[in-house]
Scaffold this active site. Structure first.
Site, PDB file in Angstrom:
ATOM      1  N   GLU A 183      21.454 -74.201  -3.517  1.00 43.89           N
ATOM      2  CA  GLU A 183      22.616 -73.988  -2.996  1.00 43.89           C
ATOM      3  C   GLU A 183      22.016 -72.995  -1.675  1.00 43.89           C
ATOM      4  OE1 GLU A 183      26.013 -72.325  -4.657  1.00 43.89           O
ATOM      5  OE2 GLU A 183      27.025 -72.034  -2.714  1.00 43.89           O
ATOM      6  N   ARG A 188      17.071 -71.373 -18.427  1.00 50.22           N
ATOM      7  CA  ARG A 188      16.790 -70.875 -17.230  1.00 50.22           C
ATOM      8  C   ARG A 188      15.613 -69.655 -17.385  1.00 50.22           C
ATOM      9  NH1 ARG A 188      20.718 -69.532 -14.076  1.00 50.22           N
ATOM     10  NH2 ARG A 188      19.931 -67.781 -12.889  1.00 50.22           N
ATOM     11  N   LYS A 200      20.929 -65.072  -7.174  1.00 48.21           N
ATOM     12  CA  LYS A 200      20.772 -64.468  -5.481  1.00 48.21           C
ATOM     13  C   LYS A 200      22.162 -63.580  -5.180  1.00 48.21           C
ATOM     14  CE  LYS A 200      20.587 -69.108  -5.101  1.00 48.21           C
ATOM     15  NZ  LYS A 200      21.214 -70.495  -4.606  1.00 48.21           N
TER      16      LYS A 200
END
Ligand code: ATP
Ligand code: MG
Length: 558
Positions: free
Chosen positions: A36, A262, A272
């Site tokens: 994204e 992850r 982020k």
């Protein structure tokens, strides 16, 4: 790393291999990396990039780079450019053009209409609070929305009106009609579309309704012929919805979602949103500040694509979460650079040395290897003159036991040069040592002295013929192993206040006036350093310390 050696620690690769071997998978393997564009990529994304592009490469398939751009307010062209640059710097080649989920907005809209026509989606007027209330909880089933049984015709009309800007932002949503009593909350009539009067970086003002991630993602995957949609474990509970979407629309293919753990690194933030706070609130200078665990920051600090890729190979791909020691990342870069980094000398705290028996006004050029173990890297020229600089810390007036450096009346070898003996100390008015007067032994270039033994080897540069530079010495950004683990403590309170020391006026070898910008140097005995082109002015170069030579951190800070 070869496919063979990767096999053991990548369960997804093993799954695909087995599927191919048993005839369950035919045709090309297609993956995608779907960031994204709401921030810069970080080290966690490197894991996903290496996985997706690595799988495509291993199976001779293809991988697309697709921006998952359904939140126009948080996204920007700056982020798109940075992400594209980073993926390509890592050495990954995506198939075709860069894609955007927004490329598929028309198709996604049509699939929504298809769902409405099949009686599988409806326009709902509940407010956000009401919807929360109706959704129920993990213990309680939800309740049906009063609009759930709206006639198909009305749904079609209202959805069209939503698209045409006839309704206020947030007033209506399109929801899937699945099961309000499902134990999986994601299946309790999730929202597919909402109204947002926001300009989009790709589609401008064409749309005032935007599809939700959970609807967009399976469709985008299907549009690109993705066979394996690899994502992190937090999407595991979303998989039934992913499959529901694919099964209920006339999807061009049926991608399979597979989740993996992850990457969590200790002493590091990989989100982020939180990294953006560090930039916005001035804890670091920018997204590519060399202290940041972003790919751009690491690049500017001197990390190489090879080191990041070999780190990702080392950690492997599995289902179980866990935290990786940041020392492993540092190990990967040291290993890469130890083999490849040109050597040079840099005196951090210059102390002048005068060789009293060296003829004034004269000098010579010494030839040193660029890399002591790799003669193919060639040689470099280092000027030797009557005045030199050594590091202040390499001299001790009263040496401790086992001192292996310079001291009064002791001899040391200057790396690649002659042996010299300290004869005299010169001080300024305040008593500080400002110069050492030494005698060099002309018979010791490349050979041991006769009758005495030097007390170690130290680095040096010519005082007359070296270059002034600045170095930025970075330490960990956080001094807490898991800076964002405690919900009640703001992670910024764990920022290491000593995460940067700027050392101005260091002296580097003359050859570094034209330092390379493609690989860090090893400054002998000091660490690996990379030219910071953004900071280097015309007058003097600036070097970032990529990593120290050895891991001194664990010991020093405990
Ligand atoms: P962030 O929370 O940092 O914004 P994200 O998952 O929202 O991360 P995306 O841009 O959506 O960021 O991520 C693109 C891809 O990278 C996704 O497939 C995501 O699962 C993967 N990814 C993100 N963070 C990690 C991580 N720490 N380890 C492995 N993969 C990750
Ligand atoms: Mg995300």
């Amino acid at each position: 790393m070869s496919a063979e050696s990767r096999k053991a620690n990548n369960f997804i690769q093993n799954l695909i291999e087995e599927a191919i071997a048993s005839g369950q998978h035919q045709g090309k393997v297609v993956t995608r990396f779907p960031p994204e564009p709401n921030g810069y990529l970080h080290i966690g994304h490197a894991k996903s990039i290496c996985l997706n592009f690595g799988i495509a490469e291993t199976f001779d398939g293809q991988c697309t780079l697709r921006f998952d751009d359904t939140n126009p307010e948080k996204e920007s062209q700056e982020y798109i450019d940075a992400i594209t640059r980073d993926v390509s710097w890592l050495g990954c080649e995506w198939e075709g053009d860069v894609r955007f989920a927004s490329d598929y907005f028309d198709a996604i809209y049509d699939f929504a209409v298809e769902l409405i026509e099949k009686g599988k989606a409806y326009v709902c007027e509940l407010t956000a609070e009401e919807m929360n209330e109706y959704r129920g909880s993990l213990k309680e089933p939800g309740r049906d929305s009063p609009h759930r049984d709206r006639p198909i015709e009305d749904n079609l009309r209202l959805f069209r009106e939503m698209r045409d800007g006839k309704h206020e932002g947030g007033s209506l949503v399109l929801r899937a009609k699945i099961d309000m009593a499902s134990p999986n909350i994601n299946l309790r009539d999730p929202i597919l579309y909402r109204i947002r009067y926001a300009s989009h970086h790709q589609t401008g003002d064409t749309w005032c309704i935007y599809p939700m991630y959970d609807f967009t993602h399976p469709i985008s995957d299907a549009m690109e012929g993705v066979t394996h949609s690899l994502c992190t474990l937090e999407f595991e509970d979303h998989r039934p919805l992913y499959d529901w979407v694919i099964d209920n629309i006339s999807a061009p293919c049926k991608p399979r979602q597979i989740e993996f753990a992850r990457l969590n690194l200790n002493y590091t933030i990989t989100s982020k949103r939180k990294l953006k706070r560090l930039v916005d609130e001035g804890f670091v200078e920018s997204w590519d500040d060399p202290r940041m665990p972003t790919i751009s920051g690491m690049r500017r600090r001197g990390y190489t694509p090879q080191s990041l890729r070999s780190f990702c190979d080392m950690i492997g791909i599995n289902k179980a979460g866990g935290t990786v020691d940041v020392g492993m990342l540092e190990h990967a870069i040291r290993e890469d650079l130890n083999a490849r980094a040109p050597r040079a000398m840099c005196v951090m705290r210059p102390l002048k040395v005068t060789l009293t028996n060296y003829p004034e006004g004269e000098g010579e050029t010494l030839t040193l290897p660029v890399h002591p173990q790799d003669p193919e890297m060639g040689t470099r020229e280092v000027p030797w003159t009557r005045t030199l600089y050594i590091d202040r810390e390499d001299f001790a007036e009263e040496p401790p036991r086992k001192w292996k450096r310079l001291a009064p009346d002791q001899a040391v070898r200057l790396r690649g040069g002659y042996v010299m003996t300290c004869k005299d100390i010169v001080r300024d008015d305040s008593g500080e040592i400002v110069e050492l007067r030494c005698e060099y032994d002309p018979a010791t270039l490349g050979v041991n002295p006769e009758g005495y033994k030097p007390n170690g080897v130290i680095h040096w540069v010519s005082a007359e013929d070296s270059v002034e530079a600045d170095v930025y010495l970075y330490d960990r950004l956080f001094n807490h192993e898991a800076p964002d683990s405690d919900k009640d403590v703001d992670f910024v309170t764990h920022i290491n206040s000593e995460n940067l020391v700027v050392q101005e006026g260091v002296r580097v070898e003359k050859s570094l006036a034209q330092a390379r910008n493609d690989i860090p140097y090893q400054f002998e005995r000091e660490g690996y350093f990379f030219l910071d082109e953004l900071r280097s002015g015309t007058d003097r170069p600036v070097f970032n310390r990529t990593v120290t030579l050895r891991d001194s951190w664990a010991k020093a800070k405990k």
